[in-house]
Design a protein around this motif. Structure first.
Motif, PDB file in Angstrom:
ATOM      1  N   LYS A  63       0.807  -1.228   0.000  1.00 17.16           N
ATOM      2  CA  LYS A  63       0.000   0.000   0.000  1.00 17.16           C
ATOM      3  C   LYS A  63       0.844   1.283   0.000  1.00 17.16           C
ATOM      4  N   THR A  64       2.063   1.215  -0.468  1.00 16.35           N
ATOM      5  CA  THR A  64       2.900   2.410  -0.527  1.00 16.35           C
ATOM      6  C   THR A  64       2.754   3.091  -1.888  1.00 16.35           C
ATOM      7  N   PHE A  65       3.174   4.353  -1.931  1.00 11.23           N
ATOM      8  CA  PHE A  65       3.030   5.153  -3.145  1.00 11.23           C
ATOM      9  C   PHE A  65       4.400   5.481  -3.739  1.00 11.23           C
ATOM     10  N   ALA A  66       4.438   5.596  -5.056  1.00  7.70           N
ATOM     11  CA  ALA A  66       5.645   5.986  -5.783  1.00  7.70           C
ATOM     12  C   ALA A  66       5.218   6.727  -7.040  1.00  7.70           C
ATOM     13  N   LEU A  67       6.174   7.344  -7.722  1.00 11.89           N
ATOM     14  CA  LEU A  67       5.859   8.022  -8.976  1.00 11.89           C
ATOM     15  C   LEU A  67       5.315   7.028  -9.992  1.00 11.89           C
ATOM     16  N   GLY A  68       4.341   7.452 -10.803  1.00 10.63           N
ATOM     17  CA  GLY A  68       3.662   6.551 -11.714  1.00 10.63           C
ATOM     18  C   GLY A  68       4.173   6.598 -13.141  1.00 10.63           C
ATOM     19  N   PRO A  69       3.674   5.707 -13.986  1.00 12.33           N
ATOM     20  CA  PRO A  69       4.134   5.594 -15.377  1.00 12.33           C
ATOM     21  C   PRO A  69       3.794   6.800 -16.246  1.00 12.33           C
ATOM     22  N   ALA A  70       2.717   7.508 -15.914  1.00 10.69           N
ATOM     23  CA  ALA A  70       2.347   8.669 -16.731  1.00 10.69           C
ATOM     24  C   ALA A  70       3.420   9.748 -16.669  1.00 10.69           C
ATOM     25  N   LEU A  71       4.088   9.838 -15.533  1.00 15.05           N
ATOM     26  CA  LEU A  71       5.138  10.839 -15.385  1.00 15.05           C
ATOM     27  C   LEU A  71       6.328  10.502 -16.277  1.00 15.05           C
ATOM     28  N   ALA A  72       6.672   9.220 -16.356  1.00 13.94           N
ATOM     29  CA  ALA A  72       7.790   8.805 -17.209  1.00 13.94           C
ATOM     30  C   ALA A  72       7.494   9.103 -18.673  1.00 13.94           C
ATOM     31  N   ALA A  73       6.252   8.861 -19.087  1.00 17.02           N
ATOM     32  CA  ALA A  73       5.871   9.136 -20.479  1.00 17.02           C
ATOM     33  C   ALA A  73       5.949  10.631 -20.775  1.00 17.02           C
TER      34      ALA A  73
END
Length: 286
Positions: A63-73
């Protein structure tokens, strides 16, 4: 840009910046709430929206959060939209290998200097990590202010921690030297950097401390390194990457963070100015 900033937008960006400070770290919901001082309802709404858009990813197990794939795109598209930044990154990476010192790419954003990228070498010591911000105020950002307009230089000088006329004149001379050489040498130690930040945030300062602050800034503003043979403590050597109009919003820095010979300082500075000059535009007058 004129107008009042958006509070909700700012809080969402605070979450993104928090997750971006340590890309490998995975933060829990409670960690984000505590770190940013958000109430639980606001934090939940922000995280849900960011997760739905792919800006943030939530691990289904812990249940932890991290930067998502949309940011990489989006980052890939940003590189294409900002070719000068991409060129600066390549130059900084190559310089780290060539000179043996850590390097970084710095961007001037408003009244802050933001470290975009940092490239280490096997022998380099720790230096400013990506995402670090420092105030665009003396003694920081001399290389940027040196090629700014007269009005922007005046505003930069006005943000110094002390009103001393002697310090003001020393800073003006530092700007002249930086403009003539094409690079700036930062002699500020971490302890002095911390002190200048502290003083800049204080409304009142005891006259004794103010005098000491004046002396420190005078000593670290523009010492002569033309004297051959002497080893000098150098935090960074920075050259601006000039954009349209000949003014700088980007810079590349070398981070020796050690004592090196005066001739080595000059050689690194000239090399840095040479490579940044090739990817930038000619300097504007005035």
């Amino acid at each position: 840009m004129r107008g009042a900033p958006s509070g909700p937008t700012g809080r969402a960006l605070d979450v993104m910046e928090l997750l971006g400070r340590e890309p490998t770290a995975r933060l829990r919901y409670v960690d984000i709430v505590q770190a940013l001082g958000l109430n639980q309802g606001t934090a939940h709404s922000i995280l849900k929206t960011l997760s739905d858009r792919g800006w943030v990813a939530r691990d289904p197990v812990d249940k932890t959060f991290a930067l998502g794939p949309a940011l990489a795109a989006l980052a890939k598209k940003a590189d294409k939209a900002r070719p000068l930044v991409s060129a600066a990154r390549l130059v900084a990476r190559d310089l780290a290998e060539e000179l043996g010192f850590a390097t970084s790419v710095i961007e001037l954003v408003g009244n802050e200097l933001l470290v975009l990228d940092f490239y280490r070498t096997e022998k380099s010591v720790p230096a400013p990590p990506p995402g670090l911000k420092v105030p665009y105020a003396p003694p920081y950002g001399t290389a940027f202010a040196a090629v700014a307009t007269a009005e922007e230089r005046k505003a930069w000088l006005a943000r110094r921690a002390t009103p001393s006329k002697a310090v003001g004149k020393a800073l003006e001379r530092a700007l002249e030297l930086s403009r003539e050489r094409g690079y700036d040498v930062d002699w500020t130690t971490p302890a002095v950097a911390q002190l200048t930040t502290l003083v800049g945030s204080m409304d009142e300062l005891h006259p004794t401390l103010l005098a000491a602050m004046d002396q420190i800034l005078l000593e670290y503003t523009a010492p002569s390194f033309e004297e051959s043979g002497a080893n000098r403590p150098v935090t960074s050597i920075t050259a601006p990457v000039l954009g349209i109009g000949g003014h700088a919003r980007l810079g590349i820095a070398i981070h020796p963070i050690s004592r090196i010979p005066a001739r080595r300082i000059q050689a690194c500075g000239r090399r840095l100015a040479e490579v940044t000059g090739k990817i930038g535009t000619p300097a504007a007058s005035g």
